[in-house]
Design a protein around this motif. Structure first.
Motif, short mmCIF file in Angstrom:
data_model
loop_
_atom_site.label_atom_id
_atom_site.label_comp_id
_atom_site.label_asym_id
_atom_site.label_seq_id
_atom_site.Cartn_x
_atom_site.Cartn_y
_atom_site.Cartn_z
N THR A 59 9.25 -9.20 2.23
CA THR A 59 7.96 -9.02 2.90
C THR A 59 7.97 -7.85 3.88
N GLN A 60 9.13 -7.54 4.47
CA GLN A 60 9.19 -6.41 5.40
C GLN A 60 8.87 -5.08 4.72
N SER A 61 8.88 -5.06 3.40
CA SER A 61 8.53 -3.84 2.66
C SER A 61 7.10 -3.40 2.97
N LEU A 62 6.25 -4.31 3.40
CA LEU A 62 4.88 -3.97 3.77
C LEU A 62 4.82 -2.85 4.79
N PHE A 63 5.85 -2.75 5.65
CA PHE A 63 5.83 -1.80 6.75
C PHE A 63 6.68 -0.55 6.49
N TYR A 64 7.39 -0.50 5.36
CA TYR A 64 8.32 0.60 5.13
C TYR A 64 8.17 1.26 3.76
N ASN A 65 8.11 0.47 2.71
CA ASN A 65 8.00 1.01 1.36
C ASN A 65 7.35 -0.05 0.47
N PRO A 66 6.06 0.07 0.19
CA PRO A 66 5.38 -0.99 -0.57
C PRO A 66 5.98 -1.23 -1.94
N ALA A 67 6.66 -0.25 -2.52
CA ALA A 67 7.23 -0.43 -3.86
C ALA A 67 8.29 -1.51 -3.89
N SER A 68 9.05 -1.69 -2.81
CA SER A 68 10.15 -2.67 -2.81
C SER A 68 9.65 -4.10 -2.59
N TYR A 143 -5.28 -1.25 16.25
CA TYR A 143 -4.74 -2.14 15.23
C TYR A 143 -4.95 -1.55 13.84
N SER A 144 -4.17 -2.09 12.91
CA SER A 144 -4.23 -1.66 11.52
C SER A 144 -4.15 -2.90 10.64
N ILE A 145 -4.97 -2.94 9.59
CA ILE A 145 -4.94 -4.01 8.60
C ILE A 145 -4.68 -3.39 7.24
N GLY A 146 -3.66 -3.89 6.54
CA GLY A 146 -3.27 -3.29 5.28
C GLY A 146 -3.23 -4.27 4.13
N ILE A 147 -3.51 -3.77 2.94
CA ILE A 147 -3.35 -4.54 1.72
C ILE A 147 -2.48 -3.70 0.77
N SER A 148 -1.44 -4.33 0.24
CA SER A 148 -0.45 -3.62 -0.57
C SER A 148 -0.32 -4.25 -1.94
N TYR A 149 0.02 -3.40 -2.91
CA TYR A 149 0.28 -3.89 -4.26
C TYR A 149 1.45 -3.12 -4.84
N ALA A 150 2.42 -3.84 -5.39
CA ALA A 150 3.59 -3.23 -6.01
C ALA A 150 3.70 -3.69 -7.46
N MET A 151 4.02 -2.76 -8.34
CA MET A 151 4.12 -3.06 -9.77
C MET A 151 5.49 -2.65 -10.30
N PRO A 152 6.20 -3.56 -10.96
CA PRO A 152 7.47 -3.18 -11.59
C PRO A 152 7.20 -2.44 -12.91
N ILE A 153 7.63 -1.19 -12.99
CA ILE A 153 7.47 -0.43 -14.23
C ILE A 153 8.55 -0.84 -15.23
N SER A 154 9.73 -1.12 -14.72
CA SER A 154 10.84 -1.61 -15.53
C SER A 154 11.73 -2.44 -14.61
N SER A 158 10.09 0.64 -9.71
CA SER A 158 8.81 0.07 -9.29
C SER A 158 8.06 1.05 -8.39
N VAL A 159 6.76 0.91 -8.33
CA VAL A 159 5.91 1.75 -7.49
C VAL A 159 4.99 0.84 -6.67
N GLY A 160 4.51 1.36 -5.54
CA GLY A 160 3.65 0.56 -4.69
C GLY A 160 2.63 1.40 -3.96
N LEU A 161 1.53 0.79 -3.60
CA LEU A 161 0.44 1.45 -2.87
C LEU A 161 -0.05 0.52 -1.76
N LYS A 162 -0.31 1.10 -0.61
CA LYS A 162 -0.87 0.33 0.50
C LYS A 162 -2.11 1.05 1.03
N LEU A 163 -3.20 0.32 1.12
CA LEU A 163 -4.44 0.81 1.72
C LEU A 163 -4.57 0.19 3.09
#
Length: 343
Positions: A59-68, A143-154, A158-163
């Protein structure tokens, strides 16, 4: 041959990240706003010198690298608290859920507490011999509110995006807009609201090289268009991060064992400073107890850090408690606490 190609790609990416800017030799300052978004939140990653883009997981990936985020197996929830500089406090909350092959979805919130800040206004010395009066406490909100999505390509990539939605409110402040009698400090004032709502993005990639557990991580954090406070334009604190992480004991013992020595390095290219390097390591015993240390190069305030962590069960739920200490010149030292739950 394939491994040589992999490492060649890594070297090229690292060189590009470290030397890709033509202004790399100039110290860039005051080129971004909402700088709280660049403060490391998690105690584990902070204790390791914030060498986090390839070493972070769950879950800490939300703040560092959404892909993980794809490393999360079920549902996770995390709470972070940072006792930051000059008696300010930073909080980070996050939750994420893994949908298996359909990816992982996460939500987070970051809140900066500046404590008590007293507003002032210049006046004629006949009104107050100090030349100013107090106007009450400023109600500052960041403050900041984020929504993240990560997809395993293989299984390896994996790749991830956070808005993220960012909000800043510095309150309503009287601003001197016209000189009446400058010699005596008399001006004409106008009340102005200093408030901004904006959008930003994080992009990330996470790649298991295929040699032992060596991982390459890449993240573009805090990408945004220009924002404006009346005449001042700025962006979010954009930074490009490239890093490697590995349990170096697996060089000699491929199946690990009771001990692990996780080591990570990040190279950073920020919009508001010259290139930086983060280095960190973590000694773990039976995945239950951890000692950590790290160093951040090319910083004016922060440098070395250390910390510890424990894994335990709480009412049948997996939990992790982490603590980090960071040495900070001039302003006092920084302490961080994190609680991470997995269900």
């Amino acid at each position: 041959v394939m491994k040589i190609k992999y490492f060649s790609v890594i070297i090229i990416v690292l060189i590009f990240a470290l030397f890709g800017s033509s202004g790399a030799q100039m110290k860039k300052v005051a080129q971004s706003g909402m700088s709280y978004l660049s403060i490391s939140l998690a105690a584990r990653e902070s204790a390791m010198g914030n060498a986090s883009v390839a070493s972070v997981s769950g879950t800490q990936s939300l703040f560092y690298n959404p892909a993980s985020l794809t490393s999360l197996e079920n549902f996770g929830f995390v709470i972070n608290h940072v006792s930051w500089l000059a008696d300010t406090q930073l909080y980070g909350l996050g939750a994420a859920y893994c949908f298996g092959q359909y990816g992982t979805l996460g939500l987070d919130m970051i809140y900066m507490d500046y404590g008590e800040i007293i507003g002032t206004q210049r006046v004629d010395k006949s009104v107050d011999e100090r030349g100013f009066i107090t106007t009450g406490n400023l109600n500052i909100q960041d403050y900041s509110i984020g929504i993240s999505y990560a997809m395993p390509i293989s299984e390896l990539f994996s790749v991830g995006l956070k808005l993220k939605y960012v909000h800043e409110d510095l309150g309503s402040t009287p601003i001197a807009v016209k000189e009446v009698d400058a010699a005596n400090g008399i001006y004409e004032y106008e009340d102005r609201d200093w408030k901004i709502n904006h959008w930003g993005f994080d992009f990330g990639a996470f790649y298991k090289i295929g040699y032992r557990d060596l991982v390459l991580g890449v993240a573009f954090q805090n990408y945004s268009s220009d924002m404006k406070y009346w005449t001042e334009q700025f962006q979010l604190p954009l930074v490009i991060r490239v890093g490697l992480a590995m349990d170096i004991l697996k060089f000699w013992n491929g199946d690990g064992g009771d001990f692990e020595l996780n080591t990570a390095i990040d190279l950073l290219h920020p919009i508001d400073y010259t290139e930086r390097v983060h280095l960190g390591t973590e000694l773990g015993f039976k995945k239950m107890f951890f000692l950590r240390a790290g160093y951040k190069f090319n910083y004016d305030v922060e440098d070395y850090s250390f910390g510890l962590g424990f894994n335990f069960d709480f009412a049948g739920v997996g939990a992790t408690f982490d603590y980090a200490y960071t040495n900070a010149e001039f302003f006092g030292n920084v302490n961080r606490l994190s609680l991470n739950f997995t269900f």
